[in-house]
Write a protein that holds these residues in place. Sequence first.
Motif, mmCIF file in Angstrom:
data_model
loop_
_atom_site.group_PDB
_atom_site.id
_atom_site.type_symbol
_atom_site.label_atom_id
_atom_site.label_comp_id
_atom_site.label_asym_id
_atom_site.label_seq_id
_atom_site.Cartn_x
_atom_site.Cartn_y
_atom_site.Cartn_z
ATOM 1 N N GLY A 8 35.880 41.077 37.983
ATOM 2 C CA GLY A 8 34.977 40.352 37.108
ATOM 3 C C GLY A 8 33.534 40.798 37.212
ATOM 4 N N ILE B 126 24.945 36.766 27.228
ATOM 5 C CA ILE B 126 25.917 35.813 27.768
ATOM 6 C C ILE B 126 25.308 34.415 27.854
ATOM 7 C CG2 ILE B 126 27.238 35.199 29.843
ATOM 8 C CD1 ILE B 126 27.371 38.261 30.423
ATOM 9 N N LEU C 40 25.311 32.064 25.020
ATOM 10 C CA LEU C 40 26.588 31.467 24.594
ATOM 11 C C LEU C 40 26.894 30.167 25.334
ATOM 12 C CD1 LEU C 40 28.853 34.671 24.796
ATOM 13 C CD2 LEU C 40 27.909 33.678 22.717
ATOM 14 N N VAL C 41 26.113 29.865 26.384
ATOM 15 C CA VAL C 41 26.495 28.793 27.304
ATOM 16 C C VAL C 41 26.498 27.424 26.630
ATOM 17 C CG1 VAL C 41 25.812 27.564 29.402
ATOM 18 C CG2 VAL C 41 25.683 30.059 29.291
ATOM 19 N N LYS C 42 27.541 26.644 26.956
ATOM 20 C CA LYS C 42 27.641 25.256 26.467
ATOM 21 C C LYS C 42 26.451 24.468 26.955
ATOM 22 C CE LYS C 42 32.562 25.537 27.282
ATOM 23 N NZ LYS C 42 33.602 25.187 28.246
ATOM 24 N N THR D 103 36.447 31.345 42.848
ATOM 25 C CA THR D 103 35.937 32.271 41.838
ATOM 26 C C THR D 103 36.365 31.925 40.418
ATOM 27 O OG1 THR D 103 37.852 33.739 41.923
ATOM 28 C CG2 THR D 103 36.128 34.123 43.559
ATOM 29 N N GLY D 104 37.183 30.877 40.261
ATOM 30 C CA GLY D 104 37.591 30.498 38.918
ATOM 31 C C GLY D 104 38.762 31.284 38.377
ATOM 32 N N VAL E 9 38.862 39.700 33.304
ATOM 33 C CA VAL E 9 38.320 38.634 34.144
ATOM 34 C C VAL E 9 36.853 38.374 33.788
ATOM 35 C CG1 VAL E 9 37.713 37.989 36.509
ATOM 36 C CG2 VAL E 9 39.942 39.015 36.027
ATOM 37 N N ALA E 10 36.087 39.447 33.627
ATOM 38 C CA ALA E 10 34.675 39.282 33.268
ATOM 39 C C ALA E 10 34.539 38.609 31.912
ATOM 40 C CB ALA E 10 33.979 40.635 33.266
ATOM 41 N N PRO F 171 29.804 34.751 35.744
ATOM 42 C CA PRO F 171 29.755 36.163 35.336
ATOM 43 C C PRO F 171 28.646 36.861 36.103
ATOM 44 C CG PRO F 171 29.719 34.706 33.393
ATOM 45 C CD PRO F 171 29.565 33.832 34.615
ATOM 46 N N ARG G 179 34.362 31.321 28.896
ATOM 47 C CA ARG G 179 34.450 29.921 29.327
ATOM 48 C C ARG G 179 33.101 29.212 29.246
ATOM 49 N NH1 ARG G 179 38.225 30.514 34.731
ATOM 50 N NH2 ARG G 179 40.222 30.751 33.646
ATOM 51 N N LEU G 180 32.016 30.003 29.184
ATOM 52 C CA LEU G 180 30.683 29.395 29.112
ATOM 53 C C LEU G 180 30.285 29.017 27.682
ATOM 54 C CD1 LEU G 180 28.729 31.991 31.303
ATOM 55 C CD2 LEU G 180 29.480 29.749 32.062
ATOM 56 N N ILE H 193 31.405 33.057 44.222
ATOM 57 C CA ILE H 193 31.000 32.248 43.064
ATOM 58 C C ILE H 193 31.896 32.551 41.882
ATOM 59 C CG2 ILE H 193 28.589 32.181 43.821
ATOM 60 C CD1 ILE H 193 28.010 34.285 41.646
ATOM 61 N N ASP H 194 31.831 31.696 40.876
ATOM 62 C CA ASP H 194 32.682 31.899 39.702
ATOM 63 C C ASP H 194 31.864 32.250 38.464
ATOM 64 O OD1 ASP H 194 31.434 29.538 39.137
ATOM 65 O OD2 ASP H 194 33.261 28.403 38.728
ATOM 66 N N LYS I 290 35.341 34.891 32.151
ATOM 67 C CA LYS I 290 34.255 34.136 32.791
ATOM 68 C C LYS I 290 33.140 33.853 31.789
ATOM 69 C CE LYS I 290 34.738 35.406 37.684
ATOM 70 N NZ LYS I 290 34.078 36.048 38.840
ATOM 71 N N ILE I 291 32.867 34.825 30.931
ATOM 72 C CA ILE I 291 31.844 34.630 29.897
ATOM 73 C C ILE I 291 32.324 33.642 28.840
ATOM 74 C CG2 ILE I 291 30.570 35.768 28.038
ATOM 75 C CD1 ILE I 291 30.707 38.352 29.793
#
Lengths: 251, 251, 251, 251, 251, 251, 251, 251
Positions: D226, D245, D248-250, C49-50, C240-241, D196, C247-248, D193-194, C244-245
């Motif tokens: 999370g 969200i 924002l993703v890389k 789950t990271g 945690v939420a 969001p 990190r993206l 899963i990891d 997770k966001i």
Amino acid sequence: MDRTLLHKLLDEVRAGTVSPDDAAKQLAALPYAEVAQAVVVDHHRELRTGVPELVFGQTKTAEQIAIALRELATDGGALATRVDADKARAVKALVPDAVVHESARVVSLGTRGARPACAPITVVCAGTSDLPVAEEAALVAEFLGAPVTRIADVGVAGLHRLLARLDDIRKTQVVIAVAGMEAALPSVLGGLIDRPMIAVPTSVGYGVSIDGLVALGALLAACAPGITVVNIDNGVGAAVAAVKIARLVKS
Amino acid sequence: MDRTLLHKLLDEVRAGTVSPDDAAKQLAALPYAEVAQAVVVDHHRELRTGVPELVFGQTKTAEQIAIALRELATDGGALATRVDADKARAVKALVPDAVVHESARVVSLGTRGARPACAPITVVCAGTSDLPVAEEAALVAEFLGAPVTRIADVGVAGLHRLLARLDDIRKTQVVIAVAGMEAALPSVLGGLIDRPMIAVPTSVGYGVSIDGLVALGALLAACAPGITVVNIDNGVGAAVAAVKIARLVKS
Amino acid sequence: MDRTLLHKLLDEVRAGTVSPDDAAKQLAALPYAEVAQAVVVDHHRELRTGVPELVFGQTKTAEQIAIALRELATDGGALATRVDADKARAVKALVPDAVVHESARVVSLGTRGARPACAPITVVCAGTSDLPVAEEAALVAEFLGAPVTRIADVGVAGLHRLLARLDDIRKTQVVIAVAGMEAALPSVLGGLIDRPMIAVPTSVGYGVSIDGLVALGALLAACAPGITVVNIDNGVGAAVAAVKIARLVKS
Amino acid sequence: MDRTLLHKLLDEVRAGTVSPDDAAKQLAALPYAEVAQAVVVDHHRELRTGVPELVFGQTKTAEQIAIALRELATDGGALATRVDADKARAVKALVPDAVVHESARVVSLGTRGARPACAPITVVCAGTSDLPVAEEAALVAEFLGAPVTRIADVGVAGLHRLLARLDDIRKTQVVIAVAGMEAALPSVLGGLIDRPMIAVPTSVGYGVSIDGLVALGALLAACAPGITVVNIDNGVGAAVAAVKIARLVKS
Amino acid sequence: MDRTLLHKLLDEVRAGTVSPDDAAKQLAALPYAEVAQAVVVDHHRELRTGVPELVFGQTKTAEQIAIALRELATDGGALATRVDADKARAVKALVPDAVVHESARVVSLGTRGARPACAPITVVCAGTSDLPVAEEAALVAEFLGAPVTRIADVGVAGLHRLLARLDDIRKTQVVIAVAGMEAALPSVLGGLIDRPMIAVPTSVGYGVSIDGLVALGALLAACAPGITVVNIDNGVGAAVAAVKIARLVKS
Amino acid sequence: MDRTLLHKLLDEVRAGTVSPDDAAKQLAALPYAEVAQAVVVDHHRELRTGVPELVFGQTKTAEQIAIALRELATDGGALATRVDADKARAVKALVPDAVVHESARVVSLGTRGARPACAPITVVCAGTSDLPVAEEAALVAEFLGAPVTRIADVGVAGLHRLLARLDDIRKTQVVIAVAGMEAALPSVLGGLIDRPMIAVPTSVGYGVSIDGLVALGALLAACAPGITVVNIDNGVGAAVAAVKIARLVKS
Amino acid sequence: MDRTLLHKLLDEVRAGTVSPDDAAKQLAALPYAEVAQAVVVDHHRELRTGVPELVFGQTKTAEQIAIALRELATDGGALATRVDADKARAVKALVPDAVVHESARVVSLGTRGARPACAPITVVCAGTSDLPVAEEAALVAEFLGAPVTRIADVGVAGLHRLLARLDDIRKTQVVIAVAGMEAALPSVLGGLIDRPMIAVPTSVGYGVSIDGLVALGALLAACAPGITVVNIDNGVGAAVAAVKIARLVKS
Amino acid sequence: MDRTLLHKLLDEVRAGTVSPDDAAKQLAALPYAEVAQAVVVDHHRELRTGVPELVFGQTKTAEQIAIALRELATDGGALATRVDADKARAVKALVPDAVVHESARVVSLGTRGARPACAPITVVCAGTSDLPVAEEAALVAEFLGAPVTRIADVGVAGLHRLLARLDDIRKTQVVIAVAGMEAALPSVLGGLIDRPMIAVPTSVGYGVSIDGLVALGALLAACAPGITVVNIDNGVGAAVAAVKIARLVKS
């Protein structure tokens, strides 16, 4: 900073004796102060809303209450609510000038200066058990400048007690009615007088009362139109609302 | 019977031109009338509480509403609330002089005579969906003699709309704030103005809103002191409370 | 076992330097360990789950917390939440290297190694009473590798405080908003910024607040779209939420 | 007015080709328009929050929806949700270009121009009955520029269906999980899963489900940290949050 | 009086060695005994329902529990539940032969004689915090004659732990599944096995969990058909139900 | 695919007459089929849980029910529940072979082949109004292979009716007790028999009954240990649970 | 002042030995007395309602209870309820003549004089845990002059115990039935006897019982017509109601 | 079979003119009859409880009501409640002799013979909207043999109306008080009279009233002791309880 000071400052700006920049700095400096122990107090609240910040003691330590009272009292007087007996003693030890109102769970410090004119308010309660909330409302109203008439134990199970006090109630302009259990008092009173009335449900009761939720529901469902309601046991809110109204009264 | 007539009658008693017995009979005859179809109307309500009886249309048939409006209008004007579109048409067919305010679900008949002086009131609402309740409050307040300013769609999700109207709000003495869903508007507004404010939760929303219970709870829990609350969708109650306050205002 | 180690192991399997059987045994050995006192810890959770397992201290004894912290810290650092003052002292006595964060009710042990890159997060709270939950969220987010900006006491009753901090909030990519009572802060903030926002209702309040249920309801009913919500007082879940966001986020 | 236009205007002000006064007038003119039938639309919402106003059709008439869609579509495209079949037909009659998505209760008009880059999103639902809410979320996310993967009927009562789709889910960056009844799907998925994940409880169920309140409660109480939650049946809110969200993703 | 004794008595009546009157007296004498301290115990309960009376310790004093255990143990063994640590010590002081099972809050006295044949039962729980309720269920089931397999900490957030134990679960005929928070375990398990399953919600959790009501609701709303549910934390009820089922199993 | 077919396939794999790859393909092909109109049916459910998929008609259109019934009937018979009278007629028009059980709101198609042996079950209900739920339970149990005894209208307000049927009830091995309002029947019955009992609360009642929540609560709080409970009006769940138990019975 | 005294006074007025003015003064002097410590007692309550004021001890201090008991005892006897063990000891120390009934949480002082004739009442309770509430009801009824039959532990899980006592119950004219958990006793009893029955739900139970709300709901929903209900644990209210009925009984 | 017939039969047994076996057969034949359409009627109910079975029409079809009325009327008269206007017309078509009481939703057939002597009862209601429930109570009480005084629209918002009718109320021995919204009437009345009073909350109201739950709660929490309560809108239950009391009255 009360409104008098504010108007004086703005007049000086207009007169050119204070530069806009300096005035801005003075104003910016005041709004709120982060003092010790994560206590933040809002000196400008009275400017914006007509009512100074009151310290909500329930979720604060005695130390935090003491700091907040001292900081707010620099404006001329301060008041903390929901301070139980043990905490009140601890505050008193830290701030010997503080005055403890035990049954109302209120601690006050100093006396505010002149207030806006305010018509008299009645605080009426239905049962002996409702007295602490009624007294909290009365003390806050007095702190905000209102003359207060207290009438206790006029529940509807003894209707004659209530009828005997109607004339006294009619002498004031705004009524705060405090009632727990089935909270029938404000309904009955609302059909007998023409004053604005603020009803405070209390958590008095057991079983189906569910910590005051039935009293709250009964007050909101009351068929006598014109009754407004605040949160359960919220004497402070009722007092602030009543004072805002009483300040509008024709003199 | 309004207060002028009452005082005239009592003066005649004092002057000896009307005997106490006759006066008592006149008074006893008036308080409430059982008219047709199980409709009972209370002609003395205005004497006791300052506000005439308003017809609650939701649990009455069109026939009962028509009878009640006609009976009450003999005092100078009458108003029924919670009258849905179909019922309103039926009432209109029975009482052609009636005026239907569709979105507010209000039907009125005639115009009351002179009212006590009353300061202006603002009715503000958060979203388009709150308009029917806001309009009910506005119409009732106007019926009771208050000048009303209407401000719509100033929810906190678009804070700039609200800030743009603050000066208009401050020009009136009492505020009715109507809000559904999370009902944040009155909290925000309560921190910006010093007027008495009556908040009306609405049943707008879905899911967790539970027919307005969350909006009601949020308003009662609001941290801005001095907000008072009425039942969900209760525009009438808010209007009556606001008018009782506005009549006290210093002129 | 973090992801780097896992990939190394699988590469060795492909390269033939570790047999599939041996790899399977290594993997099987790790997932979770039943250590003393009925404490089971899940070493593989971060892989799946990271996020590593965090110890929920409320329903565990000091001994169980100490054992779990020590076992999890072998992966490089561990953290327990909902540890009240008395229990924290007992844990500290058992694990002298542990660090106690009293107001947040958090106990940590060791420091995790390198974390995935993570954009900055803001934790904002409405009132002084919301601080413990806000601090729990901030500490967990930092433990997971996020830079955190803390902003306190910007409730909507003093809107100017909030507006004064908007630029700071906009500098971060994700917002955690902590609010009790009527929980209006996230609604207002949600209309002012375009960041993902996670709202945490708190159990602060009394009467109708019902231990935070009204705050929770108000947040879920909020009309500002895009706000998501976690359980009452659940700073951990929000952190945690948010991580997770974050990190993206595009770097 | 989208952000490109805004930046252009501000650049012109800096360049001196537009006076500040004229710019102010242009900006002031835009924020919101009061169009016909008490419909107010907020053209600036996308500027402030990154997401344009979406029309909430449930409490609006077909006429109001038609007006709002047309007014908002001048910015490049518009979308209304919670439009039931009858109302959708009426809107279609008024706005023939509108496209009706019946099962999702969505009506769209036109296509927005270029959107910010957005990573792909998965919308997963537990049962056939959850499909309308899942489709509402998917359509809104696509309208806002997100590529969407739809995965239906992977409830935990048939765990193999869910496990079979894990790889597909892991290919996207954000997950919206829609579930009614006991809403166990997000809990299970959250442990696998990891990404969001935003969970949407639905009102599917009967008896103790109480219109989705149990699903909502189960999601908020879920032990997989999370997971964040939106209101019951709130596909729109989940989509907006997911898109915020995913932007924002890389890349 | 167990069933063997009853059948013997009735046989003697048929054989004429005991008169009907004497048999009636013996039977009438047994059903329930009013012993000291307002404790009434029901010796015939096992005859009627197959399960002896178990002492519910929560609302009884240590003295009452001690008396009831001693009185019931004359039938061959007795067991009290919901006996907290302090009370258990007091009972042990009064009845030195009693055995205290601390984490399960159970006190037992003596060992029952032969029981009806009973198939094995699995007691599975989702988290460490659910262990006390799971252990109460296991102890009661063993007291009633069932072989019990205990499986702990197989919550859905770590699905692999659960899957790893499926074969063990399938070796028994009846499953008791204990789960708090969102209680997803029984839903998942119910889709994987074909055994009768009794789910026990626990009061583990905080905030929206409301003392187990959400777990209870989630279990009742679960879409995996065939799960039945008992009251929150009711390990006793689950054990009794499971044993009644397991006694029916084909051998 | 029922279990006999599965075992045959696996035997062929062992015997080498079917390759593992081919077997895997056959198995993979079956688990669930996405047929028309978003209907997904789970052919493997019986393999995993012992009970075939039953169609929940409440949230499906007549077309979807018809498709699902036809698809599932290829395994030997199918059954849909919660199909109201109008929908049932529409299904019947689409699938003329279907059989409509109106009061139970059930539609069936075809007859399943041989079932596992199953002991007899009693379905008992307290009042005439509980009959539809009781009949749903009885029909589902019969569909799953159980012999069913129906006993109606034995509520506790007429205790003699219940006592008169005790011997009939004792002749079966498992009891389903259906009861609305205060749901006292299962409590009383639970003290009189030693059979496993599954209680089904119904939504019969008004006022405080709150759509069956009080009946549900009363059943869960019942002091007769060993009663287990399913969701309000959930005849299907009770039948599935009862059949799972009855299949275990010693023959 | 009891009714005898009142009639005597009025007779004297009629006889001319007491002037109306003097009589009015005597009557006005009595209604209620404000004694020490904010304690107000209502000496006229018996005149108006037939039942003297009973002291509700839960929200009063030991001092207030002592004062109230002494003041009320001047009318011939007094009784306080909801006095826990510690408070009762303190009252006893202040009023040595007081009698403490510990399990019923009642303190009495003195003995009232002659009461109106009153038919016998049965107080029946379902479980040992309901005894304190049952005893409170019995003591209050006896204080008000009723002969009371006590029957304990006749819950429906052991129906034979209840049936064995039916004849005793039928010998009295009014029944108070006390029951917690699922509260099935009054439903069953209501179908067996023709006496007026007042049911008292108790807060006994756990989990879904929610402090007696389920018992309350079950009693109100009971299908045996003619049962009336009082608040949870309200033995006093049941006793007062029963006595008012029993005083009407034909002798 | 009424009690007179029963005593005659038993006398014949004692006299030897009817054998015990024949008497048993006659008695066994009567208790309840399964007539057409799943309608079961209980001819012995009056023997056991003093009140004949009343038909609860809400969950029955017109056909079932017609059958039940005809079957029960063979004992001398029958009455069905909760029969809405459409269903009442259908019953009337099937049973032309039936009498429809529309506003009370009652249908009666025939007239019962002589009843036990019964003291007069007052049915009082607070508002026009409460009339249907009040009339249901009045009709049922009259059917059971009680003389009934009806007093309408004496809500506490117009206290003078209530006080004007006190003497009428005091002329009867038992009071049924019907009240919705905040249900204050019974509280006030309970403090003014000494009669047994049964309060019926109604579902009149909106918003926070929650279908009568607040009225119910307020009545149960009322501080005037001796008020007992029945389910929301349960006029039947109140009437049965009142008649059971009124039959006990000293004549």
